[in-house]
Design a protein around this motif. Sequence first.
Motif: not given
Length: 703
Positions: A257-281
């Motif tokens: 989605a490209g947005r931080d819906a919950d305002g926690n500082g991370y975009k698209d983190d539906k199932y967690g976060y990919n800290f390797v690629t800095n992505s919510g996927v």
Amino acid sequence: MKKKYLYTALFALTLSACADEDIVEQPSVPQGETEVKLPADATDGELLIKFSPEMTDILDQTFSRASRSGGMSRSGIPSTDEVLDILGAYSFERIFPVDEKNEARTREAGLHLWYRVKFDENTDLQEAVERLRQLGEVSKIQANSHIKRAYNTKRTYVSESALQRKSMSRSGDDSAPFTDPGLAHQWGFHNTGSYDFTGNALNAAAVAGCDVNCYEAWKLCKGDPSIIVAVLDEGVMNTHEDLRDNIWVNEGEEEYAGRDADGNGYKDDKYGYNFVTNSGVITWSDASDTGHGTHVAGTIAAANNNGIGVCGIAGGDGTAGTGVKIMSCQVFSGQSGVTLDQEAKAIKYAADNGAVILQCSWGYNSGASNAVLGYTPGPSTEEEWESLYPLEKEALDYFINNAGSPNGVIDGGIAIFASGNEYAALPGFPGAYSRCVSVSAVAADYTPSCFSNYGEGVAIAAPGGDLEYYGTPGETEDEYWTSDESQAGEGTGTTTKTLGSILSTLIRNGQQAYGYMEGTSMACPHVSGVAALGLSYAKQLRRHFTAEEFVDLLKNTTDKSLYNGYQDGVKLYYDGHTYPGASVTRMELGNYIGKMGTGLVDAGALLSSIAGAGSEMKLPNVYVGTGASYAIDLASYFVNGENLTYEAASSDEATAAVAVNGTVMTVTGVKAGMAQITVQVSGEASQTIVVTVRDKANDNGWM
């Protein structure tokens, strides 16, 4: 017909941290040392800097301006910026993103003072450190390497995927409480002592009871979705048939989605976060991915009683919403691992987004590992580790101090690490940190797994397998046999022939599978699963613990049979059993007595002790704005709360009004001030809370 299972061969001789674990080799640069040494693998052009608290206002102003302009390259502190100019710094970034909900406690922990500085890759890092460490404004400096794998990902899969069909024999185990076909082969959950491990003549038979005692524990509880376990590992396959129902979901967020819906500082983190690629996927399909994160997740929370695959220790009872949840904090992807600042962000993310258990099957080499065998020893003492890895320690302290809730099941978080697999008499850090839980591994007969680290700093033992003990010399592909009830005429209908390692959910070529791994990496999630099950039962009984109280209970309820004669004499194993010329090696078992932790983790004993431990849950005090309302589900705080009746009264209705509808109490702020609300439960027990009403509170009631 023989059915081959997917098996991940993890040979302890070839690894540096543990048979299937990952290693960080990253010393920091503590201020005040007379000589600064940077590691050979330090990331070129990067340093991690912590400023002194007195610099907070200046940094905040600079950060605020940068947020409006799109980036920052300087700190706003004249002396620091003069040095950064000389060094040619071009990027200056706060490590932990702003999350308004958790910013206050972030600042209290001092984590807002950590920044990453980037220079040209040709900048002399040694010079940069020497210049920066002279500044009084800077309190800590460390280089920023990547966390690395300690095993060859290209040779982890060696046979066909296991349990691909939906049904297979459960080996006549009439006592099994669930329909999952793989449960009969998960000896770490319930060890009958009747397993045929097919291997060499050196091994002893399995010993009944050498397990985590799941069958007894499951009589009391099977899991609870309010308990969240953060898996810091490869990405967890959230579409796996045996995991998808127990994956944590961040409601409101969407992938891509490209947005931080919950305002926690991370975009698209539906199932967690990919800290390797800095992505919510979250990803798991790289050619070098081993399924390691998915394997440990299955041990903790594979769905129970669904008629397929395997069981999870806290995977529920087969009905929706009964298993604990897995949050994927991805720190490995393919051949890549996160930098140390991203590792710290992953740990903090877990605490800030509801996880109460941190599952970490990786770590540094043991400080006692043998350099002659190719290991590079890591920190030997807590003091050495703290001086080398200050950001890592601060992130772990943040999780341990801030996860959970003072009004929930647990106040604080539990960080669980593998002890390492260097055959060493000292566990690796960070797990050996006195506030973490370090896990050693045992074979199916209570003997220490030959590769397992042990010694002071190990907290507890758990099943981890031992293929050098059970495996066949010269064979690189171990097989799994069983009857397959879906194909008439095949199989014996009774044979249970397994590998002596740990069966769980897995991935092969990006597709779901099941298979075997071994190592303290596999022992670690047994403890994480038992802890999650224990907290689930505490939720059921509405018991509250501090993190320290619960860890003590976990240690004190272990099975001490581990030390009852099973560590006498010697244990023989084939060192490097996959090689035809594998040599017979002796373990002096007496060296392990009292050094594998307090005993073997015991889910049944833990759950049986919870009713009389901890304290009753308490309703939270309420902060609410004038004209705003705050709702509390009272059922969450009282045993059998869904079936109780509630009444509530305010000491000052002109300040705070209260109403109860079923189990939900709603508090409404009327005017600024304070009031007490007393909740009467079914005419018997009562609790009193304090309500603070203030003007200009934000939507969640906090000022």
